[in-house]
Design a protein around this motif. Structure first.
Motif, PDB file in Angstrom:
ATOM      1  N   TYR A 185      45.369  52.472  42.177  1.00  0.00           N
ATOM      2  CA  TYR A 185      44.700  52.207  40.906  1.00  0.00           C
ATOM      3  C   TYR A 185      44.404  50.722  40.708  1.00  0.00           C
ATOM      4  CZ  TYR A 185      48.921  50.210  38.854  1.00  0.00           C
ATOM      5  OH  TYR A 185      49.988  49.404  38.584  1.00  0.00           O
ATOM      6  N   GLN A 186      45.071  49.850  41.462  1.00  0.00           N
ATOM      7  CA  GLN A 186      44.836  48.428  41.294  1.00  0.00           C
ATOM      8  C   GLN A 186      43.427  48.016  41.727  1.00  0.00           C
ATOM      9  OE1 GLN A 186      47.681  45.508  42.374  1.00  0.00           O
ATOM     10  NE2 GLN A 186      49.434  46.863  42.134  1.00  0.00           N
ATOM     11  N   THR A 187      42.767  48.862  42.515  1.00  0.00           N
ATOM     12  CA  THR A 187      41.382  48.555  42.867  1.00  0.00           C
ATOM     13  C   THR A 187      40.517  48.464  41.607  1.00  0.00           C
ATOM     14  OG1 THR A 187      40.967  50.921  43.201  1.00  0.00           O
ATOM     15  CG2 THR A 187      41.546  49.613  45.140  1.00  0.00           C
ATOM     16  N   TYR A 188      40.800  49.316  40.621  1.00  0.00           N
ATOM     17  CA  TYR A 188      40.061  49.267  39.358  1.00  0.00           C
ATOM     18  C   TYR A 188      40.499  48.084  38.503  1.00  0.00           C
ATOM     19  CZ  TYR A 188      38.019  53.811  40.323  1.00  0.00           C
ATOM     20  OH  TYR A 188      37.297  54.838  40.891  1.00  0.00           O
ATOM     21  N   LEU A 189      41.747  47.674  38.625  1.00  0.00           N
ATOM     22  CA  LEU A 189      42.198  46.503  37.888  1.00  0.00           C
ATOM     23  C   LEU A 189      41.488  45.246  38.378  1.00  0.00           C
ATOM     24  CD1 LEU A 189      46.051  47.141  37.591  1.00  0.00           C
ATOM     25  CD2 LEU A 189      44.269  47.554  35.896  1.00  0.00           C
TER      26      LEU A 189
END
Length: 276
Positions: free
Chosen positions: A242-246
């Motif tokens: 999910y950090q790709t979206y962060l």
């Protein structure tokens, strides 16, 4: 009179107003505290899950997507500005043959989501391939990037036309009457007197429109355009992190903040004579 005014200003606020002010301060501090906690939690999550290998692998993709987003936004806003000029003039025309189509265009594109408009251009016009090939335009509509650019240009042109129309109509009529009394022609009056004042009024709405286009450009990823959001979706599909979206959110936040401060500085520069 001044003594009475000072006494009124020094009078304490009624109890109910004081309670409201106290409650507003408490709520404001609570909201700020919540945002600080969320920001710290987000920062800790990103630091704890920092993976240099993923950054080295997908970092160039993010930069490529960022360049695509900026090019799409700048190009569409620029073309939209050119298109908004005749639309705004048609909207202000007293001839219904001009004002009615312009009103319909602005109404439709401001009342429907940009995602829907992109679908209509990319998938809708794509269903008329034979007709488009007959007029020699299939080379344009077969490319998702071109379709996204066209839809974004038509969308922002509708908003910019209304911004420009409202700004022009906000200039006092006395400016035009004064120019006529000096014997100035219509074009000189418009370009030398009316338009500069209108652009100052429209400066802040134009800045808001550019920021909205930067954020709204993320929808082009659904038609396979690898902008910043498109590259983010690609990275997530390979890592399920999910950090790709962060990281994408940080890029968008940085763009918006740079634009906001740049536009604020430009506005202060152009309106410095109004603060004297």
């Amino acid at each position: 009179m001044s003594h009475v005014t000072e006494m009124i200003a020094a009078r304490p606020a009624p109890p109910h107003q004081a309670r409201r002010l106290t409650l507003a301060r408490v709520v404001g501090l609570a909201v700020i505290g919540l945002w600080i906690v969320l920001a710290l939690a987000l920062a800790w999550s990103m630091i704890a899950g920092f993976d240099m290998e993923k950054i080295e692998r997908y970092g160039p993709r993010y930069l490529d997507g960022l360049a695509t987003t900026l090019i799409l936004t700048v190009t569409s806003v620029g073309l939209g500005a050119l298109l908004s000029l005749p639309v705004a003039f048609a909207r202000m025309s007293k001839r219904s043959v001009l004002s009615a189509p312009a009103y319909a265009y602005v109404y439709v594109f401001r009342s429907t989501p940009m995602l829907l408009q992109i679908f209509l251009v990319y998938y809708g016009l794509g269903s008329f391939r034979a007709e488009i090939e007959a007029v020699g335009l299939w080379w344009f509509f077969r490319d998702a990037w071109n379709c996204a650019l066209l839809a974004m240009t038509l969308n922002t042109a509708a908003y910019q036309a209304e911004i420009l129309r409202g700004a022009i109509q906000s200039v006092p009529r006395g400016q035009t009457e004064g120019a006529k009394s000096l014997g100035l022609s219509g074009p000189v009056t418009f370009f030398k007197i009316i338009l500069p004042q209108a652009l100052i009024v429209a400066l802040r709405p134009y800045g808001n429109e550019i920021i909205l286009m930067v954020k709204g450009s993320a929808v082009v990823a659904v038609v396979t355009v690898l902008d910043l959001m498109g590259q983010t979706r690609y990275a997530f599909s390979r890592t399920f992190d999910y950090q790709t979206y962060l990281w994408a959110a940080l890029f968008y936040l940085a763009i918006v903040e740079i634009l906001r401060h740049t536009w604020a500085a430009l506005e202060r520069r152009l309106t410095r004579h109004l603060r004297r």
